[in-house]
Scaffold this active site. Structure first.
Site, PDB file in Angstrom:
ATOM      1  N   THR A  73     -47.725   4.016  -9.085  1.00  0.00           N
ATOM      2  CA  THR A  73     -47.649   4.649 -10.408  1.00  0.00           C
ATOM      3  C   THR A  73     -46.412   4.157 -11.160  1.00  0.00           C
ATOM      4  O   THR A  73     -46.491   3.786 -12.332  1.00  0.00           O
ATOM      5  CB  THR A  73     -47.623   6.186 -10.262  1.00  0.00           C
ATOM      6  OG1 THR A  73     -48.825   6.586  -9.602  1.00  0.00           O
ATOM      7  CG2 THR A  73     -47.533   6.876 -11.611  1.00  0.00           C
ATOM      8  N   ASN A 158     -60.826   2.890  -6.503  1.00  0.00           N
ATOM      9  CA  ASN A 158     -60.519   3.921  -5.500  1.00  0.00           C
ATOM     10  C   ASN A 158     -61.675   4.874  -5.245  1.00  0.00           C
ATOM     11  O   ASN A 158     -61.815   5.403  -4.158  1.00  0.00           O
ATOM     12  CB  ASN A 158     -59.275   4.707  -5.929  1.00  0.00           C
ATOM     13  CG  ASN A 158     -59.305   5.109  -7.383  1.00  0.00           C
ATOM     14  OD1 ASN A 158     -59.417   4.259  -8.275  1.00  0.00           O
ATOM     15  ND2 ASN A 158     -59.217   6.395  -7.646  1.00  0.00           N
ATOM     16  N   GLN A 186     -55.965  -0.458  -3.695  1.00  0.00           N
ATOM     17  CA  GLN A 186     -57.024  -0.129  -2.728  1.00  0.00           C
ATOM     18  C   GLN A 186     -57.541  -1.358  -2.001  1.00  0.00           C
ATOM     19  O   GLN A 186     -58.103  -1.244  -0.905  1.00  0.00           O
ATOM     20  CB  GLN A 186     -58.198   0.574  -3.433  1.00  0.00           C
ATOM     21  CG  GLN A 186     -57.848   1.936  -4.002  1.00  0.00           C
ATOM     22  CD  GLN A 186     -57.619   2.992  -2.932  1.00  0.00           C
ATOM     23  OE1 GLN A 186     -57.917   2.811  -1.747  1.00  0.00           O
ATOM     24  NE2 GLN A 186     -57.067   4.122  -3.339  1.00  0.00           N
ATOM     25  N   SER A 206     -49.241  -0.277  -3.184  1.00  0.00           N
ATOM     26  CA  SER A 206     -48.708   1.039  -2.814  1.00  0.00           C
ATOM     27  C   SER A 206     -48.669   1.157  -1.294  1.00  0.00           C
ATOM     28  O   SER A 206     -49.629   0.767  -0.617  1.00  0.00           O
ATOM     29  CB  SER A 206     -49.620   2.121  -3.396  1.00  0.00           C
ATOM     30  OG  SER A 206     -49.265   3.383  -2.884  1.00  0.00           O
ATOM     31  N   HIS A 208     -48.739   3.838   0.833  1.00  0.00           N
ATOM     32  CA  HIS A 208     -49.515   4.792   1.639  1.00  0.00           C
ATOM     33  C   HIS A 208     -51.003   4.514   1.702  1.00  0.00           C
ATOM     34  O   HIS A 208     -51.719   5.187   2.430  1.00  0.00           O
ATOM     35  CB  HIS A 208     -49.240   6.228   1.161  1.00  0.00           C
ATOM     36  CG  HIS A 208     -49.746   6.587  -0.196  1.00  0.00           C
ATOM     37  ND1 HIS A 208     -50.759   7.482  -0.369  1.00  0.00           N
ATOM     38  CD2 HIS A 208     -49.364   6.195  -1.432  1.00  0.00           C
ATOM     39  CE1 HIS A 208     -50.978   7.637  -1.688  1.00  0.00           C
ATOM     40  NE2 HIS A 208     -50.138   6.872  -2.334  1.00  0.00           N
ATOM     41  N   THR A 245     -30.626   3.629  -6.028  1.00  0.00           N
ATOM     42  CA  THR A 245     -30.358   3.184  -4.657  1.00  0.00           C
ATOM     43  C   THR A 245     -31.679   3.013  -3.908  1.00  0.00           C
ATOM     44  O   THR A 245     -32.553   3.873  -3.969  1.00  0.00           O
ATOM     45  CB  THR A 245     -29.463   4.220  -3.945  1.00  0.00           C
ATOM     46  OG1 THR A 245     -28.251   4.320  -4.691  1.00  0.00           O
ATOM     47  CG2 THR A 245     -29.149   3.808  -2.511  1.00  0.00           C
ATOM     48  N   CYS A 333     -57.454  12.797  -6.736  1.00  0.00           N
ATOM     49  CA  CYS A 333     -56.399  12.169  -5.950  1.00  0.00           C
ATOM     50  C   CYS A 333     -55.071  12.871  -6.128  1.00  0.00           C
ATOM     51  O   CYS A 333     -54.327  13.051  -5.189  1.00  0.00           O
ATOM     52  CB  CYS A 333     -56.342  10.700  -6.336  1.00  0.00           C
ATOM     53  SG  CYS A 333     -54.775   9.921  -6.299  1.00  0.00           S
TER      54      CYS A 333
HETATM   55  N1  PLP Z   1     -53.993   2.732  -8.207  1.00  0.00           N
HETATM   56  C1  PLP Z   1     -55.014   3.095  -7.419  1.00  0.00           C
HETATM   57  C2  PLP Z   1     -56.278   2.281  -7.443  1.00  0.00           C
HETATM   58  C3  PLP Z   1     -54.916   4.217  -6.598  1.00  0.00           C
HETATM   59  O1  PLP Z   1     -55.940   4.567  -5.828  1.00  0.00           O
HETATM   60  C4  PLP Z   1     -53.703   4.964  -6.616  1.00  0.00           C
HETATM   61  C5  PLP Z   1     -53.587   6.204  -5.815  1.00  0.00           C
HETATM   62  O2  PLP Z   1     -54.568   6.887  -5.557  1.00  0.00           O
HETATM   63  C6  PLP Z   1     -52.664   4.533  -7.439  1.00  0.00           C
HETATM   64  C7  PLP Z   1     -52.851   3.416  -8.220  1.00  0.00           C
HETATM   65  C8  PLP Z   1     -51.344   5.270  -7.480  1.00  0.00           C
HETATM   66  O3  PLP Z   1     -50.608   4.953  -6.338  1.00  0.00           O
HETATM   67  P1  PLP Z   1     -49.272   5.741  -5.918  1.00  0.00           P
HETATM   68  O4  PLP Z   1     -49.742   6.939  -5.159  1.00  0.00           O
HETATM   69  O5  PLP Z   1     -48.520   4.788  -5.051  1.00  0.00           O
HETATM   70  O6  PLP Z   1     -48.541   6.058  -7.146  1.00  0.00           O
END
Ligand code: PLP
Length: 401
Positions: A73, A158, A186, A206, A208, A245, A333
């Site tokens: 994000t 996603n 994704q 990302s 996670h 940081t 999400c």
């Molecule tokens: N872009 C996609 C396609 C995602 O699925 C997500 C999270 O669901 C994001 C961006 C946002 O990622 P983050 O959680 O690292 O901000």
């Protein structure tokens, strides 16, 4: 009393990989601030630069292309700005063309004025309308000059798992002199992502979603002359483009996860395909009229977006959760709320059917038994639904003498 859970929501967040956990535990003992010149600081700096190099090597880019952020994000908020310096003398970008099925991080996270944003339509399978994009790029070049446009299209969706044709998108945008920013969140670790397709654009990832920790991500800025206006200003970290940081524990975990996810991507995709086939075949036995969205498009092997017509997603989600199965509905999400999916809307899915949409997403440690557990729970939900909504009996056939 502990219930064995079946976690099938890897697109929301993927379990931490052992490699990432180990790297993070080791990094917890690093004391210094990477901006300090003493030995402790240099150790922290070495950890960050080692992580940058590892990510760059895995993605086949240069270490100087990698910028750490707090997640995708933030990376999207940073990169999707009209204020990009490219070659001397060029003004701000005039137009952002963003895929209609992009994640909210892109659609809500950009810093363009609303009047300078247009959505690129998708077809009924969620694939970008390439003809529309080509024509719109030609118009924009004629009106604003070459290089005045940014195009933001994700590598994979996603909700539906639909994989966009990156090479063709890259060729189109490069030919028009546009800047291509690709959300590969994704797709990375689940499908091949060729960073070379982006030309001199940028890529977002990302932690996670690929087995790293939450709250860390990266922007991969390929264009050597690109300078995106910083979002976070302060101490000048990340070559003055992202102050604050550095989160060295998360950076260590991210690098370990990226390396591991890219090295076992093919095996994970093959495993995912077997699970996907098992699920989708089983689903058609649960209900003959079950719908798999974007079934005809190239999709991530780990994702199935589906509906049992007439059964609201909220109802199914709660029943599945009570049965020990975690899936997702629409794009719940971030908020936890079940809102109408803009992705299915852009694919022209009828609102009633879209309100029944669920997403199953699996990963490397998902087994066939978990897919079967989900199917069994869905069959139970379907039986309960059928009891509540009995079909009118068919008129008995008259025997012909
Ligand atoms: N872009 C996609 C396609 C995602 O699925 C997500 C999270 O669901 C994001 C961006 C946002 O990622 P983050 O959680 O690292 O901000």
């Amino acid at each position: 009393m502990s219930q064995q859970r079946t976690y099938l929501d890897w697109n929301a967040t993927a379990p931490l990989r052992a490699e990432a956990r180990a790297a993070m535990l080791a990094a917890l003992d690093v004391v210094g601030n990477a901006s300090s010149p003493h030995a402790e600081g240099r150790r922290a700096r070495a950890l960050i630069e080692g992580a940058r190099e590892a990510i760059a090597a895995a993605l086949r880019v240069k270490a100087r292309h990698v910028y750490f952020t707090s997640g995708a994000t933030e990376a999207a908020n940073w990169l999707l700005t009209p204020n990009v310096q490219r070659r001397a003398g060029r003004g701000p970008l005039a137009l952002l063309l963003a895929g209609a099925t992009e994640h909210a991080a892109i659609l809500n996270g950009h810093r363009f004025p609303a009047a300078a944003v247009e959505l690129i339509p998708v077809d009924g399978d969620g694939l970008i309308e390439l003809g529309w994009l080509e024509a719109r790029l030609a118009e924009a070049v004629a009106r604003h000059g070459a290089g005045a446009v940014m195009v933001a299209v994700q590598a994979a969706n996603n909700e539906t798992g639909v994989v966009q044709p990156l090479a063709r998108l890259g060729a189109l945008t490069t030919a028009a002199g546009a800047l291509f920013v690709c959300d590969a969140v994704q797709a990375l670790g689940r499908a091949p992502v060729d960073s070379a397709a982006l030309g001199s654009g940028a890529l977002i990832l990302s932690g996670h979603k690929l087995g790293g920790p939450q709250g860390i991500g990266a922007a991969i800025v390929l264009g050597e002359d690109l300078h995106f206006e910083p979002l976070l200003r302060g101490g000048g970290q990340e070559r003055r483009l992202r102050s604050g940081t550095e989160n060295i524990v998360a950076i260590a975990g991210l690098a370990a996860a990226v390396v591991a996810a890219l090295s076992d991507q093919q095996a994970v995709a093959a495993h995912g395909l077997a699970l996907q086939q098992r699920f989708e075949q089983g689903l058609s036995r649960v209900r003959g009229d079950a719908v798999v969205f974007a079934a005809a498009a190239p999709r991530l092997a780990n994702t199935t977006c589906f509906a049992l017509p007439g059964i609201a997603a909220e109802t199914a989600l709660i029943a599945l959760d009570l049965a020990g199965v975690a899936v997702s509905s629409g794009s719940a999400c971030s908020s936890g709320k079940v809102a109408r999916s803009h992705v299915l809307e852009a694919m022209q899915v009828e609102a009633g059917l879209a309100s029944a949409a669920l997403r199953l997403s699996s990963g490397r440690s998902t087994g066939l038994a978990q897919i079967d557990a989900c199917l069994a729970a869905l069959a139970q939900i379907e039986r309960a639904h059928a009891r509540r909504h009995p079909q009118p009996a068919k008129p008995a056939q008259r025997k012909v003498a």
